[in-house]
Design a protein around this motif. Sequence first.
Motif, PDB file in Angstrom:
ATOM      1  N   MET A   1       0.838  -1.182   0.000  1.00  0.00           N
ATOM      2  CA  MET A   1       0.000   0.000   0.000  1.00  0.00           C
ATOM      3  C   MET A   1       0.887   1.252   0.000  1.00  0.00           C
ATOM      4  O   MET A   1       1.931   1.288   0.626  1.00  0.00           O
ATOM      5  N   MET A   2       0.455   2.260  -0.694  1.00  0.00           N
ATOM      6  CA  MET A   2       1.233   3.477  -0.854  1.00  0.00           C
ATOM      7  C   MET A   2       1.138   4.342   0.408  1.00  0.00           C
ATOM      8  O   MET A   2       0.072   4.520   0.974  1.00  0.00           O
ATOM      9  N   THR A   3       2.253   4.903   0.801  1.00  0.00           N
ATOM     10  CA  THR A   3       2.289   5.780   1.973  1.00  0.00           C
ATOM     11  C   THR A   3       1.976   7.215   1.554  1.00  0.00           C
ATOM     12  O   THR A   3       2.083   7.571   0.374  1.00  0.00           O
ATOM     13  N   ASP A   4       1.620   8.035   2.533  1.00  0.00           N
ATOM     14  CA  ASP A   4       1.335   9.444   2.266  1.00  0.00           C
ATOM     15  C   ASP A   4       2.563  10.156   1.700  1.00  0.00           C
ATOM     16  O   ASP A   4       2.451  10.971   0.787  1.00  0.00           O
ATOM     17  N   GLU A   5       3.727   9.821   2.235  1.00  0.00           N
ATOM     18  CA  GLU A   5       4.971  10.464   1.801  1.00  0.00           C
ATOM     19  C   GLU A   5       5.303  10.115   0.355  1.00  0.00           C
ATOM     20  O   GLU A   5       5.708  10.978  -0.437  1.00  0.00           O
ATOM     21  N   SER A   6       5.141   8.838  -0.008  1.00  0.00           N
ATOM     22  CA  SER A   6       5.463   8.451  -1.382  1.00  0.00           C
ATOM     23  C   SER A   6       4.467   9.055  -2.372  1.00  0.00           C
ATOM     24  O   SER A   6       4.836   9.413  -3.491  1.00  0.00           O
ATOM     25  N   TYR A   7       3.202   9.215  -1.962  1.00  0.00           N
ATOM     26  CA  TYR A   7       2.231   9.863  -2.839  1.00  0.00           C
ATOM     27  C   TYR A   7       2.572  11.344  -2.996  1.00  0.00           C
ATOM     28  O   TYR A   7       2.470  11.895  -4.100  1.00  0.00           O
ATOM     29  N   ALA A   8       2.994  11.981  -1.910  1.00  0.00           N
ATOM     30  CA  ALA A   8       3.387  13.394  -1.974  1.00  0.00           C
ATOM     31  C   ALA A   8       4.566  13.583  -2.927  1.00  0.00           C
ATOM     32  O   ALA A   8       4.602  14.537  -3.706  1.00  0.00           O
ATOM     33  N   GLU A   9       5.529  12.665  -2.883  1.00  0.00           N
ATOM     34  CA  GLU A   9       6.670  12.737  -3.796  1.00  0.00           C
ATOM     35  C   GLU A   9       6.214  12.557  -5.246  1.00  0.00           C
ATOM     36  O   GLU A   9       6.677  13.277  -6.144  1.00  0.00           O
ATOM     37  N   ALA A  10       5.321  11.604  -5.461  1.00  0.00           N
ATOM     38  CA  ALA A  10       4.813  11.370  -6.815  1.00  0.00           C
ATOM     39  C   ALA A  10       4.037  12.593  -7.313  1.00  0.00           C
ATOM     40  O   ALA A  10       4.133  12.962  -8.484  1.00  0.00           O
ATOM     41  N   TYR A  11       3.297  13.234  -6.422  1.00  0.00           N
ATOM     42  CA  TYR A  11       2.550  14.447  -6.775  1.00  0.00           C
ATOM     43  C   TYR A  11       3.511  15.552  -7.213  1.00  0.00           C
ATOM     44  O   TYR A  11       3.309  16.191  -8.255  1.00  0.00           O
ATOM     45  N   GLN A  12       4.555  15.783  -6.428  1.00  0.00           N
ATOM     46  CA  GLN A  12       5.508  16.836  -6.767  1.00  0.00           C
ATOM     47  C   GLN A  12       6.201  16.554  -8.092  1.00  0.00           C
ATOM     48  O   GLN A  12       6.458  17.468  -8.877  1.00  0.00           O
ATOM     49  N   ALA A  13       6.486  15.296  -8.355  1.00  0.00           N
ATOM     50  CA  ALA A  13       7.178  14.934  -9.590  1.00  0.00           C
ATOM     51  C   ALA A  13       6.237  14.900 -10.800  1.00  0.00           C
ATOM     52  O   ALA A  13       6.664  15.174 -11.925  1.00  0.00           O
ATOM     53  N   GLY A  14       4.947  14.567 -10.588  1.00  0.00           N
ATOM     54  CA  GLY A  14       4.062  14.322 -11.720  1.00  0.00           C
ATOM     55  C   GLY A  14       2.997  15.356 -11.998  1.00  0.00           C
ATOM     56  O   GLY A  14       2.364  15.314 -13.059  1.00  0.00           O
ATOM     57  N   PHE A  15       2.771  16.296 -11.076  1.00  0.00           N
ATOM     58  CA  PHE A  15       1.688  17.259 -11.260  1.00  0.00           C
ATOM     59  C   PHE A  15       1.868  18.098 -12.521  1.00  0.00           C
ATOM     60  O   PHE A  15       0.936  18.254 -13.318  1.00  0.00           O
ATOM     61  N   SER A  16       3.048  18.628 -12.736  1.00  0.00           N
ATOM     62  CA  SER A  16       3.274  19.463 -13.925  1.00  0.00           C
ATOM     63  C   SER A  16       3.132  18.644 -15.210  1.00  0.00           C
ATOM     64  O   SER A  16       2.667  19.151 -16.231  1.00  0.00           O
ATOM     65  N   GLY A  17       3.504  17.384 -15.160  1.00  0.00           N
ATOM     66  CA  GLY A  17       3.338  16.511 -16.328  1.00  0.00           C
ATOM     67  C   GLY A  17       1.872  16.280 -16.649  1.00  0.00           C
ATOM     68  O   GLY A  17       1.479  16.211 -17.819  1.00  0.00           O
ATOM     69  N   THR A  18       1.046  16.166 -15.616  1.00  0.00           N
ATOM     70  CA  THR A  18      -0.389  16.004 -15.822  1.00  0.00           C
ATOM     71  C   THR A  18      -0.965  17.257 -16.479  1.00  0.00           C
ATOM     72  O   THR A  18      -1.781  17.161 -17.399  1.00  0.00           O
ATOM     73  N   ILE A  19      -0.517  18.417 -16.036  1.00  0.00           N
ATOM     74  CA  ILE A  19      -0.986  19.670 -16.640  1.00  0.00           C
ATOM     75  C   ILE A  19      -0.583  19.726 -18.115  1.00  0.00           C
ATOM     76  O   ILE A  19      -1.391  20.056 -18.982  1.00  0.00           O
ATOM     77  N   ARG A  20       0.674  19.381 -18.406  1.00  0.00           N
ATOM     78  CA  ARG A  20       1.143  19.398 -19.802  1.00  0.00           C
ATOM     79  C   ARG A  20       0.314  18.444 -20.662  1.00  0.00           C
ATOM     80  O   ARG A  20      -0.046  18.773 -21.800  1.00  0.00           O
TER      81      ARG A  20
END
Length: 165
Positions: A1-20
Amino acid sequence: MMTDESYAEAYQAGFSGTIRLLVCKGLHIEEAEEVAQAAWVRGWEAKHQLRNDTRVAPWVNTIAINTMFNRKRRAKWTEPLHEAAAPGSHGRPAVARIDAERLLARCSPLDRSLLLNRYESGMEMDEIAQLHGMTSVATRVRIHRARVALRKFIGWHGCQQAAPA
């Protein structure tokens, strides 16, 4: 199961890519940011369903694309009549507006009000029901029956056969 910290890291790395990705699909930057944020929030709420922690960004991107298509589909259903007939829109603007006005003139005052509230104003069934002192079910049925009557009047039978049998 994914932890809050690993999801936060994925968010920081992937949010701009989702926007693009959403901008490449045709959204304006402001709307792309809104849809991307909504997708990452939905991903956060359902992160327990994710089996592979390394696939967060593609999973959220899929949520974002589905959210974008759902919004576009919903916007078409509730597109106001005057916008559909605006000079810059596709199709036959003046004819569409005139046809809509003629069809609405055939409706009872209550049916006309219900149809305009739903399709021109984009109101929800609950709001329309409350406005007219009806139940949501009665409102939905009344709108459906009005649409069926108008379709019958113009002779629209849904999908026609491609070639006569």
